[in-house]
Design a protein around this motif. Structure first.
Motif, PDB file in Angstrom:
ATOM      1  N   ARG A   1      42.397  38.749  38.247  1.00 46.54           N
ATOM      2  CA  ARG A   1      41.952  39.638  37.359  1.00 46.54           C
ATOM      3  C   ARG A   1      41.275  38.640  36.289  1.00 46.54           C
ATOM      4  NH1 ARG A   1      45.738  44.285  37.524  1.00 46.54           N
ATOM      5  NH2 ARG A   1      44.511  45.798  38.571  1.00 46.54           N
ATOM      6  N   SER A   2      41.822  37.688  35.552  1.00 43.50           N
ATOM      7  CA  SER A   2      41.662  37.037  34.274  1.00 43.50           C
ATOM      8  C   SER A   2      40.305  36.121  34.898  1.00 43.50           C
ATOM      9  CB  SER A   2      42.498  36.222  33.992  1.00 43.50           C
ATOM     10  OG  SER A   2      43.517  35.554  34.539  1.00 43.50           O
TER      11      SER A   2
ATOM     12  N   ALA B   1      37.430  38.489  34.984  1.00 44.61           N
ATOM     13  CA  ALA B   1      37.023  38.862  33.761  1.00 44.61           C
ATOM     14  C   ALA B   1      36.223  37.726  32.776  1.00 44.61           C
ATOM     15  CB  ALA B   1      38.347  39.280  32.983  1.00 44.61           C
TER      16      ALA B   1
ATOM     17  N   GLU C   1      34.858  44.889  38.274  1.00 45.86           N
ATOM     18  CA  GLU C   1      35.670  43.586  39.016  1.00 45.86           C
ATOM     19  C   GLU C   1      35.089  43.664  40.409  1.00 45.86           C
ATOM     20  OE1 GLU C   1      40.036  43.637  36.598  1.00 45.86           O
ATOM     21  OE2 GLU C   1      39.822  44.951  38.186  1.00 45.86           O
TER      22      GLU C   1
END
Ligand code: ADP
Ligand code: MG
Length: 655
Positions: free
Chosen positions: A573-574, A577, A528
């Motif tokens: 986070r998404s 990702a 990340e």
């Protein structure tokens, strides 16, 4: 291990090279052209249309195997040319290579009748419409015998006992019912392209289909013919389109795409209602199929097959129709141009929200558009006529002053309790939403430049999606409109609105961004952190700012204004990702949309959130003006209408 000896190859006696007899050449050609009775039907109807017929009657027996008779009222064949009509490579439709390159008739290869004669018993009765021919002529193909016969001007071709001379091929035929269905399908394909021609199909003495001629072409005629052939439901659930009228700047040279595209709800499990035509000829073309399919990408998911009848017309010199013996395939000189045209045409038509459209149909007064080729004069290429009534909803205007406009002024967030710089809690949650102006009876105090279709300016009774009356179980909004009850899946609907808004903003490179007063920090994986550092530019374009605090800690400093209501860490986070999956430098259209869909999901109102009536109404008004708002991002419907009739039926009222 099993050892097998190869079979010994028998030595064939050497044969001399010889020219094949004519009959055998035709039979070989027939193998390509005539697969089943429906192929004969297609060729004969082609010929009738080329002859300028306005009424075509088919009579079939035993699925067409025993008899196919095609009767037309076209130009007929003069006596002197009759024997030629049945010869191989004899045609009246082209005479030179340049004719071939601009061919506008269905036929041009001059082999259909010859091929059919080689595998069936054919007779031809014809009369031309001139004063010096007081009667017609009947030609028996087998014997070549010609005799005078009575007939009105036109031609009847009778084909009996198909494949009688090639029994091996006869074995491949299916039941009569199946062959009949294929024959009807062949006529149907012609019929959709030629509403100006009447068709009737008889089978074993019974009328099985009849479509009357409806006008000279144009959208209205097509609509009527589609309703006659595919059913009223088809047109009820389809939108008319005509490109590039929708986007004049995007026109390729002379390319035009028009017709009807079925709504996502009308999709089928099989791809059997996908009719595509190039210059009036039915084709199966990968470019068109793919383009149409990709136009539905954003609104139709899974394995559902869209339905459509699409007509592409372009300069005949830009398409090669001579690449397949049955001419069902074509080759475009510039496939990309066709792909783009079809895709944009269908996309634009599907984008218009039906709730908004119900007040103003997409294409209320179509111009006369398709002119069928005149009698053997070749393709009539017509310039577009100006058309009224096309509407491209001005979505940009709704984000408060056009795309990016939301970046000005105070932060506007969704669904109240906004984290605004001033810290004020504002209840008017949907930027560009209406009721304030309605309530106040003046222009919105926030001067939202909401342009037509500003349903908010309409009296509430006329709002297409109605006036919100309640929220059900935290999931559905119930609204009342003049047809009855509207039920809206609020999360799905809002998700689409947020998604479309993000797309719009990104297209204009102006995703409005809102800094967080207190950056949200979180423990991140090395992946990340790496992605965040590699993709600063992409993140910035998406309205996000994520900085590294330590090798294991990231801080979210800004999020898109549209999504400010959600959890910034979850969002970060998404997004990271998703970005990790793709090469950041080429976040192509597809990945981009997935990314935005992920983001939209975070920004959309969650189920179980209580909304005020104003919030609900704001959502409804926004749906009315948001492209594709009839489907959620996963292709499911976002709203349903329950009309008074259906409600009455529920209660057995009026029985
Ligand atoms: P093509 O259609 O490729 O020219 P065909 O073998 O189908 O070849 O037909 C040969 C010729 O016979 C046509 O070019 C046309 O002149 C004539 N013909 C066939 N069917 C008809 C018809 N129904 N009415 C008038 N002429 C016809
Ligand atoms: Mg022909």
């Amino acid at each position: 291990m099993l050892v097998t000896t190869p079979p010994s190859i028998p030595q064939r006696p050497r044969r001399p090279i010889r020219e094949l007899p004519d009959e055998l050449i035709s039979q070989i050609a027939a193998g390509e052209v005539v697969e089943r009775p429906a192929s004969v039907v297609r060729e004969l109807v082609d010929n009738a249309l080329d002859a300028g017929a306005t009424q075509i009657t088919l009579r079939l027996q035993a699925g067409g195997v025993r008899l196919i008779s095609v009767e037309d009222n076209g130009g007929g064949i003069v006596r002197g040319e009759l024997p030629n009509a049945l010869k191989r490579h004899a045609t009246s439709k082209i005479a030179s290579l340049s004719d071939l390159e601009s061919v506008g008739t269905m036929g041009f290869r001059g082999e259909a009748l010859a091929a059919i004669c080689s595998i069936a018993e054919v007779s031809l009765l014809t009369r031309v419409d001139t004063a010096d021919e007081p009667h017609g002529w009947l030609l028996d193909a087998r014997s070549g015998e010609l005799q005078a016969a009575a007939r009105a001007p036109g031609t009847t071709v009778e084909v009996r006992e198909l494949f009688f001379a090639t029994p091996a091929r006869r074995k491949f035929l299916k039941t009569d019912a199946t062959e009949l269905a294929h024959c009807i399908e062949a006529v149907r394909r012609h019929a959709l392209a030629r509403p100006d021609v009447g068709f009737a199909i008889w089978h074993d003495g019974k009328l099985v289909a009849q479509w009357r001629a409806v006008g000279r072409g144009g959208m209205e005629a097509l609509r009527q013919r589609l309703a006659d052939v595919l059913g009223e439901d088809f047109v009820q659930q389809a939108v008319a389109l005509d490109w590039p009228l929708d986007a004049p700047d995007a026109a390729g040279p002379g390319l035009r795409v028009w017709g009807f595209a079925g709504l996502p709800d009308a999709a089928r499990s099989r791809a059997d209602w996908q009719f595509a035509y190039v210059n009036g000829r039915y084709v199966r073309d990968k470019t068109i199929t793919h383009a149409a399919r990709s136009a539905y990408e954003d609104v139709l998911h899974g394995h559902r097959q869209p339905v459509y009848a699409l007509f592409v017309s372009l300069d005949p010199a830009r398409v090669d129709v001579n690449v397949h013996p049955t001419k069902i395939e074509v080759r475009f000189r510039d496939g990309r141009e066709v792909h783009q045209g079809v895709r944009r045409a269908v996309e634009a038509a599907l984008a218009v929200p039906r709730s908004g459209a119900s007040a103003e149909p997409v294409n209320p007064q179509p111009a006369a558009v398709w002119a069928p080729p005149a009698r053997q004069e070749g393709f009539v290429f017509r310039p577009r006529e100006p058309e009224v009534g096309h509407r491209v909803s001005d979505v940009g205007a709704l984000w408060g002053g056009g795309p990016g406009g939301a970046s000005t002024g105070s932060a506007r967030t969704e669904f109240g309790s906004a984290r605004t710089e001033s810290g004020s809690d504002r209840a008017d949650v949907f930027p560009g939403s209406i009721p304030s102006s309605v309530r106040a009876g003046t222009d919105s105090v926030r001067a939202e430049p909401v342009k037509a279709p500003a349903n908010g300016a309409l009296p509430p009774g006329d709002w297409p999606l109605g006036r919100a009356v309640a929220q059900l179980q935290g999931v559905y909004i119930l609204a009342e409109n003049n047809q009855g009850l509207v039920v809206v899946d609020m999360h799905a609907a809002h998700e689409r609105i947020v998604y479309e808004r993000l797309k719009q903003q990104l297209d204009h490179q102006q995703v409005a961004s809102q800094p967080l007063l207190i950056p949200a920090t979180f423990a991140a994986t090395p992946d990340e952190v790496a992605t965040a550092e590699d993709c600063t530019a992409v993140l910035q374009a998406l309205g996000m700012e994520i900085t590294t605090l330590s090798p294991r800690t990231l801080a979210v400093r800004a999020v898109p204004t549209t999504l400010a209501q959600g959890d910034p860490v979850e969002l970060a986070r998404s997004v990271l990702a998703e970005l990790g999956l793709h090469d950041a430098s080429t976040v192509v259209q597809r990945a981009r949309n997935e990314l935005l869909a992920t983001m939209a999901c975070h920004g959309a109102v969650r189920a179980n959130r209580r909304l005020t009536l104003d919030e609900m109404n704001a959502l409804l008004r926004q749906m009315e003006v948001t492209e594709r708002s009839d489907q959620c991002n996963h292709g499911r419907p976002t709203w349903r209408q329950l009309g008074m009739k259906e409600l009455d039926a529920l209660f057995l009222r009026g029985r």
